[in-house]
Write a protein that holds these residues in place. Structure first.
Motif, PDB file in Angstrom:
ATOM      1  N   THR A 198     -20.256  25.687   8.184  1.00 21.86           N
ATOM      2  CA  THR A 198     -18.802  25.835   8.021  1.00 21.86           C
ATOM      3  C   THR A 198     -18.412  25.394   7.009  1.00 21.86           C
ATOM      4  OG1 THR A 198     -18.778  25.985  10.537  1.00 21.86           O
ATOM      5  CG2 THR A 198     -16.615  25.546   9.371  1.00 21.86           C
ATOM      6  N   GLN A 199     -17.370  26.011   6.083  1.00 28.40           N
ATOM      7  CA  GLN A 199     -16.837  25.515   5.071  1.00 28.40           C
ATOM      8  C   GLN A 199     -15.677  24.805   5.525  1.00 28.40           C
ATOM      9  OE1 GLN A 199     -14.581  27.942   1.983  1.00 28.40           O
ATOM     10  NE2 GLN A 199     -16.023  27.185   0.540  1.00 28.40           N
ATOM     11  N   LEU A 200     -15.208  23.782   4.842  1.00 31.86           N
ATOM     12  CA  LEU A 200     -14.166  22.823   5.286  1.00 31.86           C
ATOM     13  C   LEU A 200     -13.025  22.673   4.185  1.00 31.86           C
ATOM     14  CD1 LEU A 200     -16.347  19.669   6.206  1.00 31.86           C
ATOM     15  CD2 LEU A 200     -15.872  21.544   7.479  1.00 31.86           C
ATOM     16  N   ARG A 201     -11.925  23.110   4.557  1.00 28.63           N
ATOM     17  CA  ARG A 201     -10.913  23.420   3.669  1.00 28.63           C
ATOM     18  C   ARG A 201      -9.702  22.331   3.981  1.00 28.63           C
ATOM     19  NH1 ARG A 201     -11.119  29.621   4.843  1.00 28.63           N
ATOM     20  NH2 ARG A 201     -13.262  30.175   3.914  1.00 28.63           N
ATOM     21  N   ASP A 202      -8.775  22.255   2.637  1.00 25.24           N
ATOM     22  CA  ASP A 202      -7.614  21.256   3.038  1.00 25.24           C
ATOM     23  C   ASP A 202      -6.349  22.378   3.353  1.00 25.24           C
ATOM     24  OD1 ASP A 202      -6.992  22.684   0.733  1.00 25.24           O
ATOM     25  OD2 ASP A 202      -7.082  21.168  -0.490  1.00 25.24           O
ATOM     26  N   ALA A 204      -4.141  23.534   1.888  1.00 26.23           N
ATOM     27  CA  ALA A 204      -3.903  24.762   0.933  1.00 26.23           C
ATOM     28  C   ALA A 204      -4.649  25.579   0.894  1.00 26.23           C
ATOM     29  CB  ALA A 204      -3.645  24.115  -0.516  1.00 26.23           C
ATOM     30  N   GLY A 205      -5.930  25.511   1.651  1.00 25.97           N
ATOM     31  CA  GLY A 205      -7.105  26.565   2.051  1.00 25.97           C
ATOM     32  C   GLY A 205      -8.289  26.480   0.783  1.00 25.97           C
ATOM     33  N   ASN A 206      -7.988  25.271   0.190  1.00 24.68           N
ATOM     34  CA  ASN A 206      -9.174  24.994  -0.837  1.00 24.68           C
ATOM     35  C   ASN A 206     -10.208  24.320  -0.275  1.00 24.68           C
ATOM     36  OD1 ASN A 206      -7.311  26.220  -2.970  1.00 24.68           O
ATOM     37  ND2 ASN A 206      -6.429  24.287  -3.069  1.00 24.68           N
ATOM     38  N   ALA A 207     -11.477  24.351  -0.751  1.00 22.06           N
ATOM     39  CA  ALA A 207     -12.720  23.831  -0.232  1.00 22.06           C
ATOM     40  C   ALA A 207     -12.470  22.268  -0.678  1.00 22.06           C
ATOM     41  CB  ALA A 207     -13.884  24.415  -0.931  1.00 22.06           C
ATOM     42  N   VAL A 208     -12.947  21.407   0.126  1.00 23.70           N
ATOM     43  CA  VAL A 208     -12.902  20.062  -0.320  1.00 23.70           C
ATOM     44  C   VAL A 208     -13.755  19.624  -0.800  1.00 23.70           C
ATOM     45  CG1 VAL A 208     -11.638  19.552   2.156  1.00 23.70           C
ATOM     46  CG2 VAL A 208     -13.817  19.284   1.976  1.00 23.70           C
ATOM     47  N   THR A 209     -13.700  18.457  -1.775  1.00 24.82           N
ATOM     48  CA  THR A 209     -14.498  17.884  -2.749  1.00 24.82           C
ATOM     49  C   THR A 209     -15.356  16.739  -2.291  1.00 24.82           C
ATOM     50  OG1 THR A 209     -12.956  16.682  -3.826  1.00 24.82           O
ATOM     51  CG2 THR A 209     -13.133  19.037  -4.723  1.00 24.82           C
ATOM     52  N   GLY A 210     -15.147  16.213  -1.162  1.00 20.40           N
ATOM     53  CA  GLY A 210     -15.863  14.983  -0.746  1.00 20.40           C
ATOM     54  C   GLY A 210     -17.449  15.455  -0.452  1.00 20.40           C
ATOM     55  N   THR A 211     -18.253  14.381  -0.206  1.00 19.73           N
ATOM     56  CA  THR A 211     -19.542  14.570  -0.068  1.00 19.73           C
ATOM     57  C   THR A 211     -19.884  14.225   1.248  1.00 19.73           C
ATOM     58  OG1 THR A 211     -19.973  12.144  -0.741  1.00 19.73           O
ATOM     59  CG2 THR A 211     -20.244  14.140  -2.291  1.00 19.73           C
ATOM     60  N   SER A 212     -18.938  13.668   2.339  1.00 18.11           N
ATOM     61  CA  SER A 212     -19.116  13.297   3.789  1.00 18.11           C
ATOM     62  C   SER A 212     -17.823  13.173   4.393  1.00 18.11           C
ATOM     63  CB  SER A 212     -19.750  11.788   3.986  1.00 18.11           C
ATOM     64  OG  SER A 212     -18.632  11.025   3.341  1.00 18.11           O
ATOM     65  N   VAL A 213     -18.060  13.584   5.555  1.00 16.98           N
ATOM     66  CA  VAL A 213     -16.578  13.902   6.323  1.00 16.98           C
ATOM     67  C   VAL A 213     -16.785  13.066   7.762  1.00 16.98           C
ATOM     68  CG1 VAL A 213     -16.314  15.959   5.414  1.00 16.98           C
ATOM     69  CG2 VAL A 213     -17.602  15.783   7.366  1.00 16.98           C
ATOM     70  N   THR A 214     -15.461  12.786   8.417  1.00 19.73           N
ATOM     71  CA  THR A 214     -15.533  12.160   9.582  1.00 19.73           C
ATOM     72  C   THR A 214     -14.562  13.014  10.508  1.00 19.73           C
ATOM     73  OG1 THR A 214     -15.605   9.908   8.623  1.00 19.73           O
ATOM     74  CG2 THR A 214     -14.810  10.083  10.819  1.00 19.73           C
ATOM     75  N   LEU A 215     -15.245  13.295  11.790  1.00 17.34           N
ATOM     76  CA  LEU A 215     -14.461  14.076  12.802  1.00 17.34           C
ATOM     77  C   LEU A 215     -13.851  13.190  13.814  1.00 17.34           C
ATOM     78  CD1 LEU A 215     -13.773  16.941  14.115  1.00 17.34           C
ATOM     79  CD2 LEU A 215     -16.155  16.794  14.909  1.00 17.34           C
ATOM     80  N   ASN A 216     -12.980  13.136  14.169  1.00 14.58           N
ATOM     81  CA  ASN A 216     -12.177  12.293  15.018  1.00 14.58           C
ATOM     82  C   ASN A 216     -11.616  12.991  16.244  1.00 14.58           C
ATOM     83  OD1 ASN A 216     -12.396   9.801  13.223  1.00 14.58           O
ATOM     84  ND2 ASN A 216     -11.028  11.039  11.990  1.00 14.58           N
ATOM     85  N   VAL A 217     -11.777  12.612  17.322  1.00 12.84           N
ATOM     86  CA  VAL A 217     -11.264  13.256  18.792  1.00 12.84           C
ATOM     87  C   VAL A 217     -10.698  12.318  19.538  1.00 12.84           C
ATOM     88  CG1 VAL A 217     -11.857  14.479  20.828  1.00 12.84           C
ATOM     89  CG2 VAL A 217     -13.141  15.179  18.280  1.00 12.84           C
ATOM     90  N   GLY A 218      -9.318  12.482  20.017  1.00 16.81           N
ATOM     91  CA  GLY A 218      -8.694  11.527  20.993  1.00 16.81           C
ATOM     92  C   GLY A 218      -7.997  12.431  22.146  1.00 16.81           C
ATOM     93  N   ALA A 219      -8.407  11.997  23.390  1.00 17.56           N
ATOM     94  CA  ALA A 219      -7.612  12.371  24.497  1.00 17.56           C
ATOM     95  C   ALA A 219      -6.902  11.605  25.334  1.00 17.56           C
ATOM     96  CB  ALA A 219      -9.099  13.278  25.447  1.00 17.56           C
ATOM     97  N   ILE A 220      -6.000  12.168  26.270  1.00 17.82           N
ATOM     98  CA  ILE A 220      -5.137  11.196  26.975  1.00 17.82           C
ATOM     99  C   ILE A 220      -5.156  11.758  28.445  1.00 17.82           C
ATOM    100  CG2 ILE A 220      -2.944  10.256  27.255  1.00 17.82           C
ATOM    101  CD1 ILE A 220      -2.252  10.788  24.672  1.00 17.82           C
ATOM    102  N   ASN A 221      -5.305  10.918  29.327  1.00 18.75           N
ATOM    103  CA  ASN A 221      -5.280  11.217  30.759  1.00 18.75           C
ATOM    104  C   ASN A 221      -4.074  12.117  30.816  1.00 18.75           C
ATOM    105  OD1 ASN A 221      -5.158  11.463  33.744  1.00 18.75           O
ATOM    106  ND2 ASN A 221      -4.928   9.307  34.053  1.00 18.75           N
ATOM    107  N   PRO A 222      -4.243  13.176  31.148  1.00 19.32           N
ATOM    108  CA  PRO A 222      -3.218  14.212  31.556  1.00 19.32           C
ATOM    109  C   PRO A 222      -2.258  14.159  32.610  1.00 19.32           C
ATOM    110  CG  PRO A 222      -4.932  15.334  32.188  1.00 19.32           C
ATOM    111  CD  PRO A 222      -5.467  13.997  31.691  1.00 19.32           C
ATOM    112  N   GLN A 223      -2.764  13.232  33.642  1.00 19.98           N
ATOM    113  CA  GLN A 223      -1.780  12.722  34.665  1.00 19.98           C
ATOM    114  C   GLN A 223      -1.229  11.344  34.556  1.00 19.98           C
ATOM    115  OE1 GLN A 223      -4.184  13.707  38.326  1.00 19.98           O
ATOM    116  NE2 GLN A 223      -3.570  15.965  37.967  1.00 19.98           N
TER     117      GLN A 223
END
Length: 546
Positions: A198-202, A204-223
């Protein structure tokens, strides 16, 4: 810049002093042998005059950004001003400088509107490290000159929150292997997977130039009632008699090692959120079941606007413990997502009555629910007030809307907390407010400008920005209001007699004078806060009499 008016009395007095003798009847001997009078006079010494007074602001918004759980102010946050999905061109600092974004230190900020601006609503997009982003609407249609706003953010930590991150290398902005982040806690859960290739874009739709990435996920108790504080304003405002009620929230972000935020992808990514088995289905009435599809909305952190996604969140199988379902969807962009059910909109007002202390110092009534949190400014004094149904509709309150209710003073002291949930739509709250402090004082401070080039010349400064809180605390800063009929005097209310000192923050709104702080003692005695300023001078000259 702010325009100001010179104090006419001071100017006339200064000119009078400067010109004394220049047009007197005493003859002035000429030095050119041409007779008496008509020779130039020596100019008098310059006369120092008081500084120009800042004009009163037609409207000012005073805000505090606080942790939803503790009500302590955040040390640092960023506020971006938005109108109709774009940067607002209506906002200025209280010193008159146009702004579209400000950095807030120690939680407190103020702003006004630019000359000629008359927006109905300005949306504040608030972000802070370690917190879920949120948008707040500031409504200017009431015509109030002073608008007090309490903005609550949810920390990405705690029992009702789950967070996770995953890091991996990329080549030419493309993932070599799938990257998955799984957030899981006892009360909340979510997962996101970026497929291999998968190509990663900023943004503006441009391909990023970094050599590593960090994916972050956050969730909250919906009740949990905490989840409401994480939902930006504007998700639902009562359209066609219905409101969108959030049943699940997940925040997904990604950044490369150069600090670029990744906002879109060449291939769809997979996101899922955990929904409790007690969640109601998409119609807001029937129980949830496998195969249900919830409408999915996404919050654009650049524009501060919500948008309905083309895809839905589809409910999978019940887990082995029988406690939760997983709702999944695919997306080609990253942001905060909310799965929503539909419910009838509120059509009845909310009434609050107080049989205890009148709370003459003002403050806020806070509503906390799983579908949204809000803070309503209290009248001074508070014996009763009504929130009209149209205001509840704009806040997305449903016909069955309930919330925990609390009342706090301007400094964050808790005067009342409900015992459980209170019916908001069409409900009546009968509260008894109790001051949490044993002894309090009210004091006035007078803000005085002293001319550094002549300390005999001084003036009390009207229309300054004056705020205060207990020294060394992380509490909310209260705004001191001007004392009627007393120029440059500001009232500090509800000071704790058992506290050693309060820190008063002053922005005189005078050119060349930076905001400053000074401590006072809460003993009921009025005090004066002085500061130095280089004052203007007036010099008079004359041509002599004949």
């Amino acid at each position: 810049m702010i325009t100001t008016k010179l104090k006419h009395a001071a100017l006339l007095a200064a000119l009078s002093l400067a010109l004394t003798g220049c047009f007197s009847g005493s003859p002035n001997p000429r030095t050119d042998g041409g007779g008496d009078g008509g020779g130039p006079t020596e100019p008098t010494d310059p006369v120092v005059v008081a500084p120009e007074q800042p004009e009163a602001l037609a409207v000012v918004v005073n805000g505090n950004i606080v942790d939803a759980g503790t009500l302590n102010v955040l040390e640092s946050a960023t506020v971006s001003f938005r109108e109709n999905g774009a940067a607002s061109d209506s906002v200025a600092t209280v010193n008159g400088e146009p702004v579209t974004q400000i950095t807030v230190e120690e939680g407190s900020f103020s702003f006004t509107l630019r000359d000629g601006a008359s927006p109905d609503v300005v949306r504040l997009l608030v972000t802070a490290d370690g917190y879920f982003p949120k948008a707040f609407n500031i409504d200017f249609t009431s015509g109030e000159a002073e608008i007090e706003s309490l903005l609550t953010l949810v920390a990405q930590a705690g029992d009702d929150v789950a967070v996770d991150s995953a890091e991996d290398d990329v080549t030419d902005a493309t993932t070599g292997a799938a990257i998955t982040a799984t957030a899981d806690s006892a009360n909340a859960g979510a997962e996101a997977t970026v497929p291999a290739g998968t190509q990663l874009r900023d943004s503006a739709g441009n391909a990023v130039t970094g050599t590593s990435v960090t994916l972050n996920v956050g969730a909250i108790n919906p009740q949990s009632n905490s989840s409401g504080s994480a939902i930006p304003d504007g998700l639902s405002s009562g359209v066609d008699g219905q409101v969108a009620v959030p049943v699940g929230v997940v925040d997904v972000t990604m950044r490369d090692n150069e600090g670029t935020n990744i906002k879109s992808f060449s291939n769809p990514i997979n996101v899922s959120m955990r929904l409790p088995a007690s969640t109601l289905g998409p119609n807001g009435v029937d129980p949830i079941e496998t195969g249900d599809e919830f409408q999915l909305s996404s919050f654009d952190e650049e524009t501060g606007e919500w948008a309905i996604e083309d895809t839905n969140a589809v409910v999978g199988a019940l887990n082995g413990a029988g406690t939760a379902y997983t709702a999944s969807f695919e997306t080609d962009h990253l942001t905060l997502f909310s799965a929503t059910a539909s419910s009838a909109v509120c059509t009845s007002a909310f009434l609050a009555n107080n049989s205890g202390d009148t709370g003459g110092i003002g403050g806020y009534v806070l509503f906390k629910s799983s579908t949204g949190n809000t803070a309503q400014r209290l009248p001074r004094p508070f014996t009763s007030f009504t929130i009209p149904s149209i205001q509840l509709q704009r806040a997305g309150v449903s016909a069955t809307g309930q919330a925990e209710v609390s009342v706090i003073d301007p400094l964050g002291g808790i005067w009342y907390e409900s015992d459980g949930l209170v019916q908001i739509c069409g409900g009546t709250l009968n509260a008894r407010l109790v001051n949490p402090l044993a002894t309090t004082f009210d004091e006035a401070v007078t803000v005085t400008a002293v001319c550094s080039n002549d300390d005999d010349v001084r003036t009390n400064v009207a229309n300054a920005e004056v705020k205060y809180r207990e020294t060394g605390s992380g509490s909310i800063r209260a705004t001191a209001r001007g004392v009627s009929g007393e120029v440059g005097s500001y009232q500090l209310v509800g000071l704790n007699a058992d506290t050693d000192s309060y820190t008063v923050s002053v922005n005189p709104r005078l050119e060349g004078v930076a905001p400053f702080t000074q401590t006072i003692t809460p003993d009921g005695e009025d005090e004066t806060i002085e500061f130095n300023i280089t004052c203007p001078t007036v010099t008079g000259t004359g041509t002599g009499g004949g």
